[in-house]
Design an enzyme around this catalytic site. Structure first.
Site, mmCIF file in Angstrom:
data_model
loop_
_atom_site.group_PDB
_atom_site.id
_atom_site.type_symbol
_atom_site.label_atom_id
_atom_site.label_comp_id
_atom_site.label_asym_id
_atom_site.label_seq_id
_atom_site.Cartn_x
_atom_site.Cartn_y
_atom_site.Cartn_z
ATOM 1 N N PHE A 1 -7.965 5.018 4.462
ATOM 2 C CA PHE A 1 -7.762 3.953 5.758
ATOM 3 C C PHE A 1 -8.227 3.282 5.939
ATOM 4 O O PHE A 1 -8.482 2.588 7.396
ATOM 5 C CB PHE A 1 -6.718 5.353 6.252
ATOM 6 C CG PHE A 1 -5.543 4.913 6.443
ATOM 7 C CD1 PHE A 1 -4.168 4.461 6.170
ATOM 8 C CD2 PHE A 1 -5.011 6.907 5.419
ATOM 9 C CE1 PHE A 1 -2.913 5.220 5.561
ATOM 10 C CE2 PHE A 1 -3.819 6.972 5.015
ATOM 11 C CZ PHE A 1 -2.797 6.085 5.240
ATOM 12 N N CYS B 1 -6.572 1.146 9.036
ATOM 13 C CA CYS B 1 -5.676 0.806 9.349
ATOM 14 C C CYS B 1 -4.790 0.903 10.778
ATOM 15 O O CYS B 1 -4.680 2.547 11.227
ATOM 16 C CB CYS B 1 -4.972 1.540 8.159
ATOM 17 S SG CYS B 1 -3.290 1.011 7.585
ATOM 18 N N THR C 1 0.960 -1.052 -0.172
ATOM 19 C CA THR C 1 0.159 -0.014 0.168
ATOM 20 C C THR C 1 0.890 1.297 -0.252
ATOM 21 O O THR C 1 0.581 1.890 -0.722
ATOM 22 C CB THR C 1 -1.031 0.194 1.393
ATOM 23 O OG1 THR C 1 0.267 -0.607 2.267
ATOM 24 C CG2 THR C 1 -2.142 -0.787 0.798
HETATM 25 C C1 HEM Z 1 -5.518 -2.107 7.662
HETATM 26 C C2 HEM Z 1 -4.967 0.797 4.197
HETATM 27 C C3 HEM Z 1 -0.287 1.061 5.500
HETATM 28 C C4 HEM Z 1 -0.991 -2.600 8.863
HETATM 29 C C5 HEM Z 1 -6.060 -1.501 6.396
HETATM 30 C C6 HEM Z 1 -7.283 -1.139 6.226
HETATM 31 C C7 HEM Z 1 -7.089 0.134 4.576
HETATM 32 C C8 HEM Z 1 -5.551 -0.153 4.598
HETATM 33 C C9 HEM Z 1 -7.900 0.343 4.288
HETATM 34 C C10 HEM Z 1 -8.672 -1.138 6.573
HETATM 35 C C11 HEM Z 1 -8.895 -2.841 5.807
HETATM 36 C C12 HEM Z 1 -10.840 -2.759 5.795
HETATM 37 O O1 HEM Z 1 -11.399 -2.397 6.418
HETATM 38 O O2 HEM Z 1 -10.559 -3.916 5.802
HETATM 39 C C13 HEM Z 1 -3.612 1.392 4.162
HETATM 40 C C14 HEM Z 1 -2.958 1.964 3.077
HETATM 41 C C15 HEM Z 1 -1.851 2.055 3.579
HETATM 42 C C16 HEM Z 1 -1.562 1.231 4.566
HETATM 43 C C17 HEM Z 1 -3.959 3.068 1.805
HETATM 44 C C18 HEM Z 1 -0.797 3.171 2.910
HETATM 45 C C19 HEM Z 1 -0.857 4.170 2.388
HETATM 46 C C20 HEM Z 1 0.074 0.023 6.605
HETATM 47 C C21 HEM Z 1 1.081 -0.226 7.302
HETATM 48 C C22 HEM Z 1 1.021 -0.979 8.103
HETATM 49 C C23 HEM Z 1 -0.628 -1.482 7.702
HETATM 50 C C24 HEM Z 1 2.448 0.684 7.220
HETATM 51 C C25 HEM Z 1 1.935 -2.013 9.041
HETATM 52 C C26 HEM Z 1 2.324 -1.089 9.623
HETATM 53 C C27 HEM Z 1 -2.409 -2.670 8.696
HETATM 54 C C28 HEM Z 1 -3.370 -3.690 8.759
HETATM 55 C C29 HEM Z 1 -4.726 -3.078 9.191
HETATM 56 C C30 HEM Z 1 -4.928 -2.953 8.273
HETATM 57 C C31 HEM Z 1 -2.683 -4.850 10.476
HETATM 58 C C32 HEM Z 1 -5.887 -4.339 9.798
HETATM 59 C C33 HEM Z 1 -6.521 -3.373 11.625
HETATM 60 C C34 HEM Z 1 -7.150 -4.260 11.725
HETATM 61 O O3 HEM Z 1 -8.267 -4.763 11.114
HETATM 62 O O4 HEM Z 1 -7.604 -4.687 12.625
HETATM 63 N N1 HEM Z 1 -4.673 -0.286 6.083
HETATM 64 N N2 HEM Z 1 -2.795 0.645 4.634
HETATM 65 N N3 HEM Z 1 -1.363 -0.746 6.921
HETATM 66 N N4 HEM Z 1 -3.288 -2.191 8.021
HETATM 67 FE FE1 HEM Z 1 -3.230 -0.831 6.416
#
Ligand code: HEM
Length: 463
Positions: free
Chosen positions: A400, A407, A268
């Site tokens: 996010f 996120c 991402t």
């Molecule tokens: C969840 C986007 C960077 C770890 C999510 C979700 C989105 C997202 C949209 C929610 C998904 C859903 O509702 O199904 C992004 C974008 C990023 C990014 C656009 C960068 C521009 C990161 C980074 C990490 C990360 C750097 C780790 C260090 C996670 C995790 C979840 C998550 C572990 C699940 C959280 C949960 O449900 O408890 N992300 N993310 N993401 N993201 Fe990111």
């Protein structure tokens, strides 16, 4: 109340509408095309289940209500594995609660501040590579940003070095991860019985999952054998206790979180950096403005954490790129069975059932002319400066995700993207290898610009 029927393409009774997506290289564009035909709310039938596809900010405004709508974890991930990482677990899975409570403080802004030096270590490797290769070298921008984001997440969270800039081959772990991503992406739009017939893909998928698990277990074992007195994410997972239950995480779950962080944490952010540079390069006045801001704020010396806070325009550029090209392209929701009242928008009432799924097309809802005006599809970072950004309606910018399932890596991703965009603008003049480059999308689980080649020239007087 008058119920408005939800429009949508007619599907074959058995395969549903899945057929129209088979062979589609970029399924998300298939969904978006249907939105152009049927409007901001339409339905498709996949594997006998109705999916309601929405693409307006006003509808998303309704869907952010977590009492009525909750995250539906991705199906492709939830078949066999017993331990599910944060991203794939259901909210009522005790494993999710435990990991969420242990990890949230580790990924907040205070913790990411402390990761700045490690982030800069990897960013400097990128700078060195580009400086040495020089302008004769045609750089596939997305590849170098993927090397960077993968190395950064591994170093910052588990002190592991992939050293991707030091080899032309990607690490076997990366191949395995790419394979899992690719196959999961295909499975999400392919009927299950067709997936079952893809024997060689399935064998490779299984093999790749094994490599991921084994590598993660090796990193855990290595840490246990060689403890480091550092407050990183890996230590928090191995030694941390859930404040609610007092329990530590089991190894299988830690391994699942590591894979989750490596996958969610690099694709991402790499895409975000690539899209940002693509938009900046296609709109040269924004590029020059962003570069001037960096020159004024940072000068020619080494960049530090405090400098990042001064980069208001560059921050707006990242927000605007993520608005137009959300690298996590969609959100999936299920309906809380206790609260499935009809939902209303634009004075129309639609009926939803608790078995329905909801799929939000962020690339469309974030280009909603009702919020962003007739120029919604254009790259205009000015509209994302703090004042306007902070007063956007809740459904207007959700790259996010939402609520408790938003996120966890947002502060991390933001700090990394801002640092890397700033350090590259500071050191180099970039240009498109093909000045007439037109955006094409490559989709795995996330999206990236396809075949985005650039040339870089080191600027004068830089340390
Ligand atoms: C969840 C986007 C960077 C770890 C999510 C979700 C989105 C997202 C949209 C929610 C998904 C859903 O509702 O199904 C992004 C974008 C990023 C990014 C656009 C960068 C521009 C990161 C980074 C990490 C990360 C750097 C780790 C260090 C996670 C995790 C979840 C998550 C572990 C699940 C959280 C949960 O449900 O408890 N992300 N993310 N993401 N993201 Fe990111």
């Amino acid at each position: 109340v008058d119920i408005t029927p939800i429009p949508g393409p007619l599907g074959l009774p058995f395969l549903g509408n899945a057929l129209s997506f088979l062979g589609e290289e970029t399924p998300i564009l298939g969904f978006e095309r249907l939105a152009d035909i049927y409007g901001p709310i339409y339905q498709v039938v996949f594997k006998g289940t109705r999916t309601i596809v929405v693409s307006s900010a006003a509808i998303l405004e309704e869907l952010v209500d977590e009492k009525r709508f909750q995250k539906l974890p991705p199906l492709a991930f939830s078949n066999d594995s017993k331990a599910r990482g944060l991203f794939a677990a259901a909210t009522d899975d005790p494993d999710w609660g435990q990991a969420h409570r242990i990890l949230i403080p580790e990924m907040g802004p205070l913790s990411t501040d402390k990761m700045f030096d490690d982030m800069k270590d990897i960013a400097n490797q990128l700078v060195l590579k580009w400086a040495r290769k020089g302008p004769e070298d045609r750089i596939l921008l997305t590849d170098d940003f993927t090397r960077l984001t993968l190395d950064t997440i591994a170093l910052c969270t588990m002190k592991y070095r992939f050293n991707s800039f030091y080899s032309s081959e990607m690490h076997p772990y990366v191949d395995a991860m790419m394979n899992v991503l690719q196959e999961s992406g295909s499975r999400s739009t392919r009927p299950a019985f067709i997936s079952a017939l893809h024997f060689s893909e399935n064998a490779k998928f299984q093999e790749s999952e094994e490599i991921l698990k084994k590598t993660a277990q090796q990193i855990i074992d290595n840490r246990r054998a060689n403890p480091v007195d550092e407050k990183d994410l890996l230590n928090a997972m191995i030694y941390g206790k859930d404040p609610k239950t007092g329990l530590a995480m089991r190894d299988e779950l830690i391994a699942a979180q590591m894979t989750t962080f490596l996958i969610a944490g690099h694709e991402t952010t790499s895409g975000l950096l690539s899209f940002t540079f693509m938009y900046l390069l296609k709109n040269s006045s924004t590029y020059l403005k962003a570069q001037k801001e960096v020159d004024d704020a940072v000068g020619k010396g080494p960049i530090n954490l405090e400098d990042l806070k001064k980069l208001k325009y560059l921050t707006a550029c990242l927000r605007e790129a993520l608005r137009l090209s959300p690298t996590a392209t969609a959100l999936s929701k299920k309906i809380n069975p206790e609260s499935h009242q009809p939902f209303t928008f634009l004075n129309k009432t639609y009926k939803v059932e608790s078995a329905d799924r909801i799929f939000v097309l962020l690339g469309k809802s974030q280009r909603d002319p009702a919020v962003y005006g007739e120029d919604a599809a254009e790259f205009k970072p000015e509209r994302m400066l703090d004042e306007d950004f902070n007063t956007l309606p809740d459904g207007a910018w959700k790259p996010f995700g939402n609520g408790v399932r938003a996120c966890i890596g947002r502060p991390f991703a933001w700090q990394e993207a801002l640092l890397v965009a700033a350090i590259t603008l500071q050191h180099f003049d970039l240009r498109l290898d093909d000045p007439s480059y037109e955006l094409r999308i490559k989709q795995t689980l996330t999206i990236k610009p396809k075949d985005l080649y650039v040339r870089t020239t080191l600027r004068d007087g830089i340390d």
